[in-house]
Design an enzyme around this catalytic site. Structure first.
Site, mmCIF file in Angstrom:
data_model
loop_
_atom_site.group_PDB
_atom_site.id
_atom_site.type_symbol
_atom_site.label_atom_id
_atom_site.label_comp_id
_atom_site.label_asym_id
_atom_site.label_seq_id
_atom_site.Cartn_x
_atom_site.Cartn_y
_atom_site.Cartn_z
ATOM 1 N N ASN A 53 0.833 -1.194 0.000
ATOM 2 C CA ASN A 53 0.000 0.000 0.000
ATOM 3 C C ASN A 53 0.873 1.250 0.000
ATOM 4 O O ASN A 53 1.963 1.281 0.564
ATOM 5 C CB ASN A 53 -1.006 -0.004 1.152
ATOM 6 C CG ASN A 53 -0.382 -0.105 2.528
ATOM 7 O OD1 ASN A 53 0.544 -0.872 2.759
ATOM 8 N ND2 ASN A 53 -0.913 0.660 3.466
ATOM 9 N N GLU B 62 0.133 5.206 0.708
ATOM 10 C CA GLU B 62 -0.832 6.230 1.117
ATOM 11 C C GLU B 62 -0.472 7.584 0.522
ATOM 12 O O GLU B 62 0.653 7.814 0.065
ATOM 13 C CB GLU B 62 -0.857 6.346 2.643
ATOM 14 C CG GLU B 62 -1.407 5.123 3.314
ATOM 15 C CD GLU B 62 -1.451 5.225 4.830
ATOM 16 O OE1 GLU B 62 -2.046 4.330 5.436
ATOM 17 O OE2 GLU B 62 -0.904 6.193 5.410
ATOM 18 N N CYS C 213 -3.775 0.476 -2.974
ATOM 19 C CA CYS C 213 -3.778 -0.737 -2.157
ATOM 20 C C CYS C 213 -2.692 -1.698 -2.629
ATOM 21 O O CYS C 213 -2.289 -1.682 -3.802
ATOM 22 C CB CYS C 213 -5.129 -1.435 -2.248
ATOM 23 S SG CYS C 213 -6.506 -0.477 -1.580
ATOM 24 N N GLU D 31 -2.907 -4.935 -3.152
ATOM 25 C CA GLU D 31 -3.393 -5.841 -4.184
ATOM 26 C C GLU D 31 -3.386 -5.165 -5.551
ATOM 27 O O GLU D 31 -2.989 -5.771 -6.547
ATOM 28 C CB GLU D 31 -4.818 -6.314 -3.854
ATOM 29 C CG GLU D 31 -4.939 -7.032 -2.534
ATOM 30 C CD GLU D 31 -5.238 -6.114 -1.338
ATOM 31 O OE1 GLU D 31 -5.766 -6.632 -0.343
ATOM 32 O OE2 GLU D 31 -4.964 -4.893 -1.405
ATOM 33 N N CYS E 188 -10.231 -4.665 0.207
ATOM 34 C CA CYS E 188 -11.359 -3.731 0.130
ATOM 35 C C CYS E 188 -12.232 -4.116 -1.065
ATOM 36 O O CYS E 188 -11.846 -4.947 -1.895
ATOM 37 C CB CYS E 188 -10.841 -2.296 -0.010
ATOM 38 S SG CYS E 188 -10.116 -1.921 -1.635
#
Length: 150
Positions: A59, A61, A70, A72, A103
């Protein structure tokens, strides 16, 4: 290699014997590279493409929260950048009390490139694991068939 880190090429593909790469190790190692200064919640993901190659993501941010990436999604982007298009297996790890599922957006992204039966392992840094599948993570997934008007 220094400090036990698995070398990755420019596209997020792990170097080394692609068929023997341990997804758990790859996800755990890339998790350490996560950029999470706001939440301090680092996530690592590793996926094996159908051709046997392993791709990783973590991830990233951003102070403008919706603009982050993310783990993934990063691994999927690395896979696509290398020319592979189908996922055979997924492993996601986070430092949490229980394994954390992807998510909703990442569930849809996984569904785009993986069959419903593709195994997904969700894990904690303490060793807890939960095994599921892409189909179980996203029942009733939206797919290209929903846009076919013929």
């Amino acid at each position: 290699m220094q400090s036990g880190a698995q070398a990755r090429n420019h596209a997020g593909q792990c170097d080394g014997d692609r068929n023997d790469m341990d997804l758990k190790t790859a996800a755990r190692q890339v998790r350490e590279n996560a950029y999470a200064p706001y939440s301090n919640f680092k996530v690592g993901a590793a996926l094996r493409a159908e051709n046997g190659s392993v791709y990783v993501g973590c991830n990233v941010e951003n102070v403008a929260y919706p603009e982050g990436t993310c783990a993934e999604a990063g691994a999927i982007a690395a896979m696509i950048a290398s020319g592979a298009h189908r996922i055979a297996e997924v492993y996601v790890i986070a430092d949490s009390p229980d394994p954390v599922p992807p998510c909703g957006g990442c569930r849809q992204k996984l569904s785009e490139f993986a069959g419903r039966d593709v195994p997904v392992t969700l894990a904690t840094t303490d060793g807890a694991e939960f095994r599921t599948s892409v189909g179980d993570l996203l029942p009733g997934a939206f797919d290209a068939g929903h846009m076919d008007r013929s």
